[in-house]
Write a protein that holds these residues in place. Structure first.
Motif, PDB file in Angstrom:
ATOM      1  N   PHE A 275       0.837  -1.203   0.000  1.00  0.00           N
ATOM      2  CA  PHE A 275       0.000   0.000   0.000  1.00  0.00           C
ATOM      3  C   PHE A 275       0.872   1.253   0.000  1.00  0.00           C
ATOM      4  N   HIS A 276       1.934   1.240   0.807  1.00  0.00           N
ATOM      5  CA  HIS A 276       2.870   2.363   0.887  1.00  0.00           C
ATOM      6  C   HIS A 276       3.469   2.662  -0.495  1.00  0.00           C
ATOM      7  N   LYS A 277       3.897   1.636  -1.197  1.00  0.00           N
ATOM      8  CA  LYS A 277       4.489   1.811  -2.527  1.00  0.00           C
ATOM      9  C   LYS A 277       3.467   2.372  -3.514  1.00  0.00           C
ATOM     10  N   ARG A 278       2.235   1.936  -3.360  1.00  0.00           N
ATOM     11  CA  ARG A 278       1.170   2.424  -4.236  1.00  0.00           C
ATOM     12  C   ARG A 278       0.939   3.922  -4.037  1.00  0.00           C
ATOM     13  N   ILE A 279       0.908   4.366  -2.786  1.00  0.00           N
ATOM     14  CA  ILE A 279       0.716   5.791  -2.487  1.00  0.00           C
ATOM     15  C   ILE A 279       1.905   6.606  -2.989  1.00  0.00           C
ATOM     16  N   LEU A 280       3.123   6.101  -2.763  1.00  0.00           N
ATOM     17  CA  LEU A 280       4.318   6.802  -3.236  1.00  0.00           C
ATOM     18  C   LEU A 280       4.296   6.991  -4.750  1.00  0.00           C
ATOM     19  N   LYS A 281       3.860   5.969  -5.458  1.00  0.00           N
ATOM     20  CA  LYS A 281       3.778   6.052  -6.916  1.00  0.00           C
ATOM     21  C   LYS A 281       2.777   7.118  -7.343  1.00  0.00           C
ATOM     22  N   GLN A 282       1.651   7.188  -6.650  1.00  0.00           N
ATOM     23  CA  GLN A 282       0.639   8.199  -6.965  1.00  0.00           C
ATOM     24  C   GLN A 282       1.193   9.606  -6.737  1.00  0.00           C
ATOM     25  N   LEU A 283       1.977   9.762  -5.685  1.00  0.00           N
ATOM     26  CA  LEU A 283       2.503  11.074  -5.319  1.00  0.00           C
ATOM     27  C   LEU A 283       3.626  11.539  -6.236  1.00  0.00           C
ATOM     28  N   GLN A 284       4.114  10.663  -7.092  1.00  0.00           N
ATOM     29  CA  GLN A 284       5.126  11.070  -8.071  1.00  0.00           C
ATOM     30  C   GLN A 284       4.526  11.933  -9.180  1.00  0.00           C
ATOM     31  N   ASN A 285       3.217  11.886  -9.322  1.00  0.00           N
ATOM     32  CA  ASN A 285       2.514  12.712 -10.301  1.00  0.00           C
ATOM     33  C   ASN A 285       2.362  14.121  -9.730  1.00  0.00           C
ATOM     34  N   PRO A 286       2.959  15.154 -10.353  1.00  0.00           N
ATOM     35  CA  PRO A 286       2.907  16.509  -9.791  1.00  0.00           C
ATOM     36  C   PRO A 286       1.496  17.096  -9.716  1.00  0.00           C
ATOM     37  N   GLU A 287       0.538  16.487 -10.392  1.00  0.00           N
ATOM     38  CA  GLU A 287      -0.846  16.978 -10.342  1.00  0.00           C
ATOM     39  C   GLU A 287      -1.697  16.183  -9.347  1.00  0.00           C
ATOM     40  N   MET A 288      -1.065  15.297  -8.585  1.00  0.00           N
ATOM     41  CA  MET A 288      -1.805  14.412  -7.698  1.00  0.00           C
ATOM     42  C   MET A 288      -2.331  15.143  -6.466  1.00  0.00           C
ATOM     43  N   ALA A 289      -3.591  14.880  -6.157  1.00  0.00           N
ATOM     44  CA  ALA A 289      -4.206  15.313  -4.897  1.00  0.00           C
ATOM     45  C   ALA A 289      -4.893  14.082  -4.341  1.00  0.00           C
ATOM     46  N   LEU A 290      -4.376  13.545  -3.245  1.00  0.00           N
ATOM     47  CA  LEU A 290      -4.903  12.288  -2.716  1.00  0.00           C
ATOM     48  C   LEU A 290      -6.374  12.386  -2.365  1.00  0.00           C
ATOM     49  N   CYS A 291      -6.761  13.492  -1.743  1.00  0.00           N
ATOM     50  CA  CYS A 291      -8.169  13.667  -1.370  1.00  0.00           C
ATOM     51  C   CYS A 291      -8.625  15.047  -1.825  1.00  0.00           C
ATOM     52  N   PRO A 292      -8.891  15.212  -3.128  1.00  0.00           N
ATOM     53  CA  PRO A 292      -9.224  16.530  -3.673  1.00  0.00           C
ATOM     54  C   PRO A 292     -10.501  17.131  -3.116  1.00  0.00           C
ATOM     55  N   HIS A 293     -11.387  16.296  -2.546  1.00  0.00           N
ATOM     56  CA  HIS A 293     -12.624  16.842  -1.991  1.00  0.00           C
ATOM     57  C   HIS A 293     -12.365  17.690  -0.755  1.00  0.00           C
ATOM     58  N   PHE A 294     -11.129  17.660  -0.232  1.00  0.00           N
ATOM     59  CA  PHE A 294     -10.787  18.508   0.904  1.00  0.00           C
ATOM     60  C   PHE A 294     -10.194  19.840   0.430  1.00  0.00           C
ATOM     61  N   ALA A 295      -9.999  19.982  -0.862  1.00  0.00           N
ATOM     62  CA  ALA A 295      -9.271  21.153  -1.361  1.00  0.00           C
ATOM     63  C   ALA A 295     -10.166  22.364  -1.506  1.00  0.00           C
ATOM     64  N   ALA A 296      -9.846  23.421  -0.761  1.00  0.00           N
ATOM     65  CA  ALA A 296     -10.519  24.707  -0.952  1.00  0.00           C
ATOM     66  C   ALA A 296      -9.621  25.520  -1.883  1.00  0.00           C
ATOM     67  N   SER A 297      -9.576  25.101  -3.142  1.00  0.00           N
ATOM     68  CA  SER A 297      -8.511  25.594  -4.032  1.00  0.00           C
ATOM     69  C   SER A 297      -8.992  26.544  -5.114  1.00  0.00           C
ATOM     70  N   GLU A 298     -10.190  27.117  -4.973  1.00  0.00           N
ATOM     71  CA  GLU A 298     -10.665  28.040  -5.990  1.00  0.00           C
ATOM     72  C   GLU A 298      -9.708  29.229  -6.132  1.00  0.00           C
ATOM     73  N   SER A 299      -9.216  29.732  -4.990  1.00  0.00           N
ATOM     74  CA  SER A 299      -8.332  30.890  -5.035  1.00  0.00           C
ATOM     75  C   SER A 299      -6.982  30.545  -5.631  1.00  0.00           C
ATOM     76  N   LEU A 300      -6.646  29.263  -5.691  1.00  0.00           N
ATOM     77  CA  LEU A 300      -5.349  28.835  -6.211  1.00  0.00           C
ATOM     78  C   LEU A 300      -5.235  29.107  -7.696  1.00  0.00           C
ATOM     79  N   ILE A 301      -6.366  29.073  -8.393  1.00  0.00           N
ATOM     80  CA  ILE A 301      -6.374  29.166  -9.852  1.00  0.00           C
ATOM     81  C   ILE A 301      -5.765  30.460 -10.347  1.00  0.00           C
ATOM     82  N   ASN A 302      -6.033  31.568  -9.640  1.00  0.00           N
ATOM     83  CA  ASN A 302      -5.596  32.863 -10.128  1.00  0.00           C
ATOM     84  C   ASN A 302      -4.299  33.355  -9.506  1.00  0.00           C
ATOM     85  N   MET A 303      -3.633  32.505  -8.717  1.00  0.00           N
ATOM     86  CA  MET A 303      -2.396  32.957  -8.064  1.00  0.00           C
ATOM     87  C   MET A 303      -1.217  32.877  -9.022  1.00  0.00           C
TER      88      MET A 303
END
Length: 303
Positions: A275-303
């Motif tokens: 499981f650890h290796k699986r998560i590490l592999k996912q995190l190698q993707n620079p666009e990865m967000a493990l739990c995007p439903h927690f992201a309050a990232s609307e303001s991030l778009i225009n920064m």
């Protein structure tokens, strides 16, 4: 060894010469090129972090470890050092500030998490005891705890009559995470607990939660979680972000455990490592967000 050292310095000098040439051709320094050509999030912040750390200027190197209150002045210093006119490049200052908030915030989050990990559970501390009882109430709301020292604790996955002995590895951090999961993702936490008690999937819920806390801690300290946090936290990642990530990892590990269909709990370390290796592999993707439903990232778009 001598050849390797020479090659390192040759490549370093060559890279700096290349950056100098590109700046002359484009009229922009490396920080400008990153901010203007890379979308906000982990891809941009990690490039900015690498650029500042790899700079020959000590002032730029130290900018990734300043106090959060000093970030605005640090941005002014960077603009001055790079001879960038803030009136002509107003968006650059905003972008750099967002990146530095994330970089400095990640560093401070490690310190906060480490402090909790090093603090042992103290049964004489009323706050510690209150949190432990809250864990029981959230997970077993219809089953009152008959006594503080009780075999009932085994019903939520502790090893003995007194849970305090199980927190030694992760200190208060393990308890904080378990309580957060039980309090804020109550329905899922109760379902995971219920499944863990089934003979087919049997494992100790609380002990696994402390173990997954260790996994999350190591992902944080190693820097692997930068990808996730820089994508979901528009500014500084906080302890809440870490705890939300724990909730995600706990739920995902539970599903992974069921998918793996281990013969018994003796296979736990094998399944955890996979499981650890699986998560590490996912995190190698620079666009990865493990739990995007927690992201309050609307303001991030225009920064």
């Amino acid at each position: 060894m001598f050849v390797q050292v020479c090659l390192y310095f040759y490549c370093k000098c060559l890279w700096r010469c290349l950056k100098f040439v590109v700046r002359k051709l484009t009229g922009r320094c490396e920080l400008q090129r990153i901010c203007y050509n890379t979308k906000p999030g982990a891809a941009r912040t990690m490039k900015i972090e690498a650029s500042l750390k790899g700079s020959k200027s000590k002032r730029l190197q130290s900018s990734v470890s300043v106090h959060p209150d000093a970030i605005e002045k640090t941005i002014d210093d960077i603009m001055e050092l790079k001879r960038i006119n803030p009136d002509i490049n107003p968006q650059l200052g905003i972008s750099l500030q967002a990146c530095l908030l994330q970089i400095v915030g990640y560093r401070n989050l490690i310190a906060e998490v480490e402090k909790l990990r090093r603090e042992p559970y103290d049964s004489e501390n009323p706050q510690h005891e209150e949190m432990l009882l809250k864990l029981w109430k959230c997970l077993k709301p219809n089953s009152p705890l008959k006594a503080r020292i009780s075999k009932q604790w085994c019903e939520i996955g502790f090893q003995g009559d007194d849970p305090k002995t199980d927190f030694r590895g992760m200190g208060l951090l393990g308890l904080y995470n378990l309580v957060y999961f039980a309090e804020w993702d109550t329905e899922i936490a109760q379902q995971v607990l219920s499944d863990s008690l089934q003979p087919k999937y049997s494992y100790s819920f609380a002990i696994v939660g402390i173990n997954i806390t260790d996994l999350a801690y190591n992902l944080l300290v190693s820097g692997a979680l930068k990808t996730h946090f820089y994508n979901v936290a528009p500014e500084a990642p906080t302890l809440t972000h870490f705890q939300q990530t724990f909730c995600y990892l706990m739920h995902e590990f539970h599903k992974f455990w069921i998918e793996e269909d281990p013969l018994d709990i003796m296979e736990f370390n094998r399944v955890r490592e996979k499981f650890h290796k699986r998560i590490l592999k996912q995190l190698q993707n620079p666009e990865m967000a493990l739990c995007p439903h927690f992201a309050a990232s609307e303001s991030l778009i225009n920064m």
